[in-house]
Design a protein around this motif. Structure first.
Motif, PDB file in Angstrom:
ATOM      1  N   TYR A 296      -5.000  34.215  55.618  1.00  0.00           N
ATOM      2  CA  TYR A 296      -5.190  35.535  55.009  1.00  0.00           C
ATOM      3  C   TYR A 296      -5.813  35.390  53.620  1.00  0.00           C
ATOM      4  O   TYR A 296      -6.795  36.044  53.281  1.00  0.00           O
ATOM      5  CB  TYR A 296      -3.849  36.290  54.925  1.00  0.00           C
TER       6      TYR A 296
ATOM      7  N   TYR B  85     -11.490  43.326  47.431  1.00  0.00           N
ATOM      8  CA  TYR B  85     -11.998  44.694  47.274  1.00  0.00           C
ATOM      9  C   TYR B  85     -13.045  44.705  46.176  1.00  0.00           C
ATOM     10  O   TYR B  85     -12.857  44.069  45.127  1.00  0.00           O
ATOM     11  CB  TYR B  85     -10.848  45.641  46.917  1.00  0.00           C
TER      12      TYR B  85
ATOM     13  N   GLY C 116       3.088  46.059  49.557  1.00  0.00           N
ATOM     14  CA  GLY C 116       2.432  45.386  50.694  1.00  0.00           C
ATOM     15  C   GLY C 116       1.234  44.620  50.170  1.00  0.00           C
ATOM     16  O   GLY C 116       0.175  44.587  50.786  1.00  0.00           O
ATOM     17  N   CYS C 117       1.441  43.988  49.004  1.00  0.00           N
ATOM     18  CA  CYS C 117       0.312  43.348  48.290  1.00  0.00           C
ATOM     19  C   CYS C 117      -0.250  42.148  49.036  1.00  0.00           C
ATOM     20  O   CYS C 117      -1.382  41.732  48.779  1.00  0.00           O
ATOM     21  CB  CYS C 117       0.741  42.926  46.890  1.00  0.00           C
ATOM     22  N   GLY C 118       0.523  41.597  49.984  1.00  0.00           N
ATOM     23  CA  GLY C 118       0.021  40.444  50.739  1.00  0.00           C
ATOM     24  C   GLY C 118      -0.346  39.319  49.798  1.00  0.00           C
ATOM     25  O   GLY C 118       0.424  38.948  48.899  1.00  0.00           O
TER      26      GLY C 118
ATOM     27  N   ASP D 217       5.980  42.557  48.238  1.00  0.00           N
ATOM     28  CA  ASP D 217       5.732  42.271  49.656  1.00  0.00           C
ATOM     29  C   ASP D 217       6.993  41.608  50.220  1.00  0.00           C
ATOM     30  O   ASP D 217       7.658  40.840  49.529  1.00  0.00           O
ATOM     31  CB  ASP D 217       4.534  41.311  49.803  1.00  0.00           C
ATOM     32  N   PRO D 218       7.310  41.888  51.506  1.00  0.00           N
ATOM     33  CA  PRO D 218       8.517  41.281  52.095  1.00  0.00           C
ATOM     34  C   PRO D 218       8.304  39.854  52.604  1.00  0.00           C
ATOM     35  O   PRO D 218       9.271  39.222  53.026  1.00  0.00           O
ATOM     36  CB  PRO D 218       8.835  42.215  53.276  1.00  0.00           C
TER      37      PRO D 218
ATOM     38  N   ALA E  79      10.324  45.398  50.502  1.00  0.00           N
ATOM     39  CA  ALA E  79       9.577  46.248  51.425  1.00  0.00           C
ATOM     40  C   ALA E  79       9.669  47.702  50.976  1.00  0.00           C
ATOM     41  O   ALA E  79      10.355  48.018  49.997  1.00  0.00           O
ATOM     42  CB  ALA E  79      10.140  46.077  52.821  1.00  0.00           C
ATOM     43  N   ASP E  80       8.988  48.590  51.722  1.00  0.00           N
ATOM     44  CA  ASP E  80       8.993  50.004  51.345  1.00  0.00           C
ATOM     45  C   ASP E  80      10.420  50.564  51.251  1.00  0.00           C
ATOM     46  O   ASP E  80      10.712  51.357  50.378  1.00  0.00           O
ATOM     47  CB  ASP E  80       8.135  50.837  52.316  1.00  0.00           C
TER      48      ASP E  80
ATOM     49  N   ALA F 190      -2.415  48.923  50.325  1.00  0.00           N
ATOM     50  CA  ALA F 190      -3.720  48.533  50.875  1.00  0.00           C
ATOM     51  C   ALA F 190      -3.534  47.796  52.188  1.00  0.00           C
ATOM     52  O   ALA F 190      -2.890  46.743  52.238  1.00  0.00           O
ATOM     53  CB  ALA F 190      -4.477  47.657  49.869  1.00  0.00           C
ATOM     54  N   GLN F 191      -4.084  48.384  53.224  1.00  0.00           N
ATOM     55  CA  GLN F 191      -4.082  47.769  54.554  1.00  0.00           C
ATOM     56  C   GLN F 191      -2.655  47.439  54.992  1.00  0.00           C
ATOM     57  O   GLN F 191      -2.420  46.411  55.628  1.00  0.00           O
ATOM     58  CB  GLN F 191      -4.944  46.485  54.493  1.00  0.00           C
TER      59      GLN F 191
ATOM     60  N   TRP G 231       2.765  49.529  58.507  1.00  0.00           N
ATOM     61  CA  TRP G 231       4.041  48.828  58.669  1.00  0.00           C
ATOM     62  C   TRP G 231       5.199  49.636  58.080  1.00  0.00           C
ATOM     63  O   TRP G 231       6.345  49.198  58.117  1.00  0.00           O
ATOM     64  CB  TRP G 231       4.016  47.471  57.948  1.00  0.00           C
TER      65      TRP G 231
HETATM   66  C1  LIG Z   1      -2.510  43.254  56.282  1.00  0.00           C
HETATM   67  S1  LIG Z   1      -1.554  42.745  54.895  1.00  0.00           S
HETATM   68  C2  LIG Z   1      -2.325  43.571  53.519  1.00  0.00           C
HETATM   69  C3  LIG Z   1      -2.411  42.731  52.290  1.00  0.00           C
HETATM   70  C4  LIG Z   1      -3.242  43.290  51.142  1.00  0.00           C
HETATM   71  N1  LIG Z   1      -2.614  44.466  50.560  1.00  0.00           N
HETATM   72  C5  LIG Z   1      -4.671  43.603  51.536  1.00  0.00           C
HETATM   73  O1  LIG Z   1      -5.137  44.701  51.247  1.00  0.00           O
HETATM   74  O2  LIG Z   1      -5.339  42.732  52.102  1.00  0.00           O
HETATM   75  C6  LIG Z   1      -0.093  43.681  55.146  1.00  0.00           C
HETATM   76  C7  LIG Z   1       1.036  43.263  54.241  1.00  0.00           C
HETATM   77  O3  LIG Z   1       2.077  44.242  54.370  1.00  0.00           O
HETATM   78  C8  LIG Z   1       3.298  43.558  54.267  1.00  0.00           C
HETATM   79  N2  LIG Z   1       4.348  44.403  54.846  1.00  0.00           N
HETATM   80  C9  LIG Z   1       4.774  44.445  56.123  1.00  0.00           C
HETATM   81  N3  LIG Z   1       5.778  45.334  56.243  1.00  0.00           N
HETATM   82  C10 LIG Z   1       5.985  45.869  55.023  1.00  0.00           C
HETATM   83  C11 LIG Z   1       6.898  46.824  54.509  1.00  0.00           C
HETATM   84  N4  LIG Z   1       7.782  47.440  55.302  1.00  0.00           N
HETATM   85  N5  LIG Z   1       6.858  47.117  53.191  1.00  0.00           N
HETATM   86  C12 LIG Z   1       5.956  46.505  52.381  1.00  0.00           C
HETATM   87  N6  LIG Z   1       5.058  45.592  52.821  1.00  0.00           N
HETATM   88  C13 LIG Z   1       5.075  45.273  54.126  1.00  0.00           C
HETATM   89  C14 LIG Z   1       3.079  42.255  55.021  1.00  0.00           C
HETATM   90  O4  LIG Z   1       4.019  41.258  54.665  1.00  0.00           O
HETATM   91  C15 LIG Z   1       1.656  41.918  54.612  1.00  0.00           C
HETATM   92  O5  LIG Z   1       1.619  41.070  53.499  1.00  0.00           O
END
Ligand SMILES: C[S@@+](CC[C@H](N)C(=O)[O-])C[C@H]1O[C@@H](n2cnc3c(N)ncnc32)[C@H](O)[C@@H]1O
Length: 263
Positions: free
Chosen positions: A18, A25, A49-51, A70-71, A94-95, A116-117, A121
């Motif tokens: 990833y 962006y 969900g910063c990944g 992020d979780p 998480a949220d 973002a993205q 979830w």
């Molecule tokens: C596809 S990635 C997006 C990462 C980054 N924000 C981007 O734009 O590329 C999704 C992220 O959401 C996180 N995620 C999954 N479930 C979540 C939740 N319930 N609350 C917050 N983040 C979550 C995942 O761990 C993952 O890092």
């Protein structure tokens, strides 16, 4: 993500793919958010969900501080390593943890919450309601998507990639990760219902793609359970190369959607 999410959908090597292969962006996205929420160096933004920090990194120079939350610990570890900015803090959560964060951050303290993205979830209706009390006047929540998945685009090479992937996984692929119009409308309606003023914009650009970037992007969207064993990955990449070779140099029209709800 190509299938259903498990606890560690973004764990282990997936987090490495990833960080290495997912697009960041463009500055125009940070510009759009800065304008929508009148962001200043006094502001604090939460990137939920910063990944691996793709959006966190472009926001950091615009504001006083960013919280990247992020979780998935592996994603946060990658984010931290790839983000030298001194004004970013990383939070495991998480949220559903935002209510607990409210007394720590304080009401009205955040200028923006960006997702973002990752909204697909989350329980977005509950999130939009919880976030409101955390936002300063004029602040808001931004739902950002980073282009359509590589295997779901409206091009011949993307259709060929889709074939390779469906046969590899043994299932048709349809998950859009919130990039489709129906999801965007659902999110916009939910923002309105929660009392936000909603605006949407699309930031588009054209970019080249190599086969290694496509294979890396696909690996980054697999769960650790789906990821082929390390010794099988070169053969998978070769299958992609063969299937896409008729299409010459590959290009992608990336459409970043920015949906904002202002308080
Ligand atoms: C596809 S990635 C997006 C990462 C980054 N924000 C981007 O734009 O590329 C999704 C992220 O959401 C996180 N995620 C999954 N479930 C979540 C939740 N319930 N609350 C917050 N983040 C979550 C995942 O761990 C993952 O890092």
């Amino acid at each position: 993500m190509l299938g259903a999410m498990t606890e560690s959908a973004f764990g282990g090597e997936v987090s490495e793919y990833y960080q290495r292969f997912r697009r960041g962006y463009p500055d125009a996205v940070a510009d759009a958010l800065t304008t929508s929420f009148a962001l200043t160096r006094e502001d604090v933004v939460l990137d939920l969900g910063c990944g691996t920090g793709q959006l966190t990194r472009v926001l950091a120079p615009r504001v006083g501080a960013v919280l990247g939350m992020d979780p998935e610990p592996a994603m946060l570890a990658q984010a931290r390593a790839a983000t030298p900015a001194p004004n970013v803090s990383w939070l495991l959560g998480a949220d559903g943890d935002l209510e607990a964060l409210t007394p720590v951050v304080g009401p009205g303290r955040l200028a923006a919450v960006t997702v973002a993205q990752a909204l697909h979830w989350m329980d977005h209706e509950r999130l939009f309601t919880t976030v409101r009390s955390l936002l300063r006047p004029g602040g808001g929540i931004a739902v950002v998507t980073n282009g359509e998945p590589l295997w779901l685009q409206d091009t011949a090479w993307s259709a060929a990639l889709r074939e390779v992937l469906s046969s590899f996984l043994g299932t048709p692929l349809h998950r859009t990760c919130g990039t489709d119009s129906a999801s965007q409308e659902r999110y916009a309606d939910a923002l309105s219902a929660a009392g936000y003023v909603v605006e949407s914009q699309v930031i588009s650009y054209d970019a080249a793609l190599s086969i290694d970037e496509i294979a890396g992007g696909v690996f980054s969207a697999m769960s650790p359970a789906q990821l082929p064993a390390a010794e099988e990955r070169p053969a998978f990449t070769e299958r992609v190369r063969e299937a896409l070779s008729p299409f010459g140099p590959l290009r992608e029209q990336v459409r970043v959607r920015v949906l904002t709800g202002t308080r």
